[in-house]
Design an enzyme around this catalytic site. Structure first.
Site, PDB file in Angstrom:
ATOM      1  N   TYR A 139      77.891  52.623  53.867  1.00 15.02           N
ATOM      2  CA  TYR A 139      77.427  52.644  55.265  1.00 15.02           C
ATOM      3  C   TYR A 139      76.640  53.924  55.488  1.00 15.02           C
ATOM      4  O   TYR A 139      75.951  54.388  54.596  1.00 15.02           O
ATOM      5  CB  TYR A 139      78.611  52.472  56.221  1.00 15.02           C
ATOM      6  N   ARG A 192      66.561  48.367  66.500  1.00 14.13           N
ATOM      7  CA  ARG A 192      66.851  49.795  66.591  1.00 14.13           C
ATOM      8  C   ARG A 192      67.914  50.155  65.566  1.00 14.13           C
ATOM      9  O   ARG A 192      69.056  50.434  65.899  1.00 14.13           O
ATOM     10  CB  ARG A 192      67.319  50.142  68.010  1.00 14.13           C
ATOM     11  N   LYS A 210      78.801  47.166  58.047  1.00 16.99           N
ATOM     12  CA  LYS A 210      79.811  47.286  59.097  1.00 16.99           C
ATOM     13  C   LYS A 210      81.014  46.406  58.797  1.00 16.99           C
ATOM     14  O   LYS A 210      82.167  46.815  58.975  1.00 16.99           O
ATOM     15  CB  LYS A 210      79.200  46.905  60.442  1.00 16.99           C
ATOM     16  N   GLU A 282      75.127  44.832  67.346  1.00 14.03           N
ATOM     17  CA  GLU A 282      74.911  46.072  66.591  1.00 14.03           C
ATOM     18  C   GLU A 282      73.429  46.413  66.512  1.00 14.03           C
ATOM     19  O   GLU A 282      72.607  45.588  66.100  1.00 14.03           O
ATOM     20  CB  GLU A 282      75.483  45.916  65.175  1.00 14.03           C
ATOM     21  N   ASP A 283      73.083  47.618  66.924  1.00 13.40           N
ATOM     22  CA  ASP A 283      71.737  48.168  66.783  1.00 13.40           C
ATOM     23  C   ASP A 283      70.655  47.313  67.450  1.00 13.40           C
ATOM     24  O   ASP A 283      69.576  47.077  66.886  1.00 13.40           O
ATOM     25  CB  ASP A 283      71.409  48.405  65.303  1.00 13.40           C
ATOM     26  N   ASP A 306      77.799  50.674  69.859  1.00 15.64           N
ATOM     27  CA  ASP A 306      77.065  51.855  70.296  1.00 15.64           C
ATOM     28  C   ASP A 306      77.428  52.222  71.735  1.00 15.64           C
ATOM     29  O   ASP A 306      77.501  53.402  72.082  1.00 15.64           O
ATOM     30  CB  ASP A 306      75.560  51.607  70.194  1.00 15.64           C
TER      31      ASP A 306
END
Length: 452
Positions: A139, A192, A210, A282-283, A306
């Site tokens: 990761y 992102r 993850k 995620e992201d 996040d």
């Protein structure tokens, strides 16, 4: 039993049967897998899987040279393996030695991913037994470089790719995934990735990594995890011009087209896996992350790491600090450097906890929390130009540009960094915090790759 053995010989897996209906008289173990009865004389996880050549290419059940003599006979492996029997412990020792010989983190990452693709159990044993050494490999930070170069290092697909080409067929795509008892989905649209920006389809490394942590650190069975990348294109010019790019070569879809695909995905997930499947966003870019969380927070089991995951850890640390300092969380004034998903997510959770403890309305507790972005302190005079998720933090105050000036103006008791901009917590900033507080609480930058 005879028909079952026939299925095993031709390479048909029956793992996706009802977990309570075991093969050969076995019983379900604590991991939801079949446990063999003694007369079968084979390892628990090889009861209901394909045999022979196919078994050796099934990463979920392959043991490599660790198959015993009896297992080699039972599963038609004679001649398909060298004669030596090497224990999992010895295999782990050999692999760790090999990985340590690589000089570059990306080489170690590739070696780990190749191991996962051929021997899943050995991969997780190696990761769990050496978690401090290998966590940065599978990761962050190495996964960031892996995502940037995903097209070049791509060998075997991991996870499920759902692109605009599959619009109207998302449920069918989900049904193509071989493992049916999915409990956790980590999904990204690649816009992102860490602090690296729009990596499009190559963001798949994030959900894969993850979910490796879900298993290694959280104990979730790998077969219950599903990594997903939603490919709606990319605005990354370098990727659009890269002949090896593995995703859609088109500009990123937005607006109705984007949300229709996401909505179809969310609906299909619930239809295929039920109400209790956990979906982790995620992201995603800020503007989509907050909207998706708000839209599906009441209809699906969802969370955004996040926004919420980081917030829970910071709040836990803050409450622990207060045990040393005394007093209540409502006694403090907060200043954040960084107003993205992490900053606003932490701020909101702190405000909620302040409201819970003090019985003061949330709108009032938010006034004790100040945020800074790349343009300075978030104040009411900027409200018209702010993104929606920043507006609750626009308080009455004169504009302030620098962090040191903000500390002097706000006089916070707690300073929290959620920006990836380096060298911002200077000696002068720390001295100012100490000047206004006998024992300030200071969190250094929490996410080195986060951009403002």
């Amino acid at each position: 039993m005879e028909s079952t053995l026939k299925e095993m010989r031709v390479g048909a897996s029956v793992l996706d049967m009802d977990p309570k209906s075991t093969v050969g008289g076995g019983v379900e173990d604590v991991y939801g897998e079949d446990r063999a009865t003694e007369d079968l004389l084979v390892t628990p996880w090889t009861i209901s899987v394909a045999s022979g050549y196919t078994l050796l290419r099934d990463p979920q059940h392959n043991k490599g040279l660790a198959f015993t003599e009896k297992e080699r006979d039972a599963h038609y492996l004679r001649g398909l393996l060298p004669p030596a029997i090497i224990s999992q412990q010895l295999q782990e020792k050999k692999l760790l030695k090999t990985i340590r010989q690589y000089q570059l983190p990306l080489q170690k990452y590739s070696a780990m991913m190749e191991l996962e693709e051929r021997n899943e159990r050995l991969f997780y044993k190696l990761l769990i037994d050496n978690v401090e050494e290998l966590l940065p490999v599978v990761y962050t930070p190495t996964v960031g470089e892996a995502c940037q170069k995903y097209g070049s290092i791509f060998k075997r697909p991991q996870g499920l790719y759902i692109s605009l080409k599959e619009k109207g067929k998302v449920l069918d795509v989900l049904k193509n995934w071989p493992r049916k008892s999915v409990q956790v989905i980590v999904v990204t649209d690649g816009e992102r990735i860490l602090g690296l920006g729009d990596l499009g389809c190559q963001g798949m490394g994030i959900p894969v990594g993850k979910l490796a942590l879900y298993t290694a650190l959280g104990g979730i069975r790998p077969s219950a995890c599903l990594p997903v990348t939603i490919d709606v294109g990319t605005n990354n010019e370098e990727l659009l011009n890269d002949e090896f790019y593995i995703g859609l070569k088109q500009r990123r879809a937005t607006g109705q087209e984007y949300y229709e695909l996401l909505h179809e995905f969310m609906r299909a997930v619930k239809q295929n896996y039920g109400e209790k499947v956990l979906i982790q966003f995620e992201d995603f870019a800020n503007h989509n992350a907050f909207e998706l969380l708000a839209k599906y927070g009441t209809t699906h089991l969802v969370f955004n790491d996040d926004i919420q995951g980081t917030a829970s850890v910071v709040l836990a640390g803050l409450l622990s600090a207060l045990k040393l300092l005394g007093g209540n969380i409502a006694d403090h004034t907060f200043l954040f450097l960084g107003a993205g998903e992490a900053g606003t997510g932490i701020a909101e959770l702190i405000a909620l906890e302040m409201s819970r403890q003090s019985k003061v309305p949330l709108e009032e507790t938010r006034k004790m929390i100040w945020l800074m972005d790349s343009k300075g302190l978030i104040v009411s005079s900027r409200k018209d130009s702010l993104q929606q998720f920043k507006k609750p933090w626009a308080h009455e105050h004169e504009p302030v540009k620098g962090l040191l000036d903000a500390v002097k103006a706000v006089k916070p008791t707690v300073l929290i960094g959620t920006s990836g901009v380096g060298k911002t917590f200077t000696k002068e900033v720390i001295e100012a915090m100490v000047f206004y507080n006998e024992k300030p609480i200071i969190y250094g930058p929490l996410q080195p790759n986060l951009t403002l």
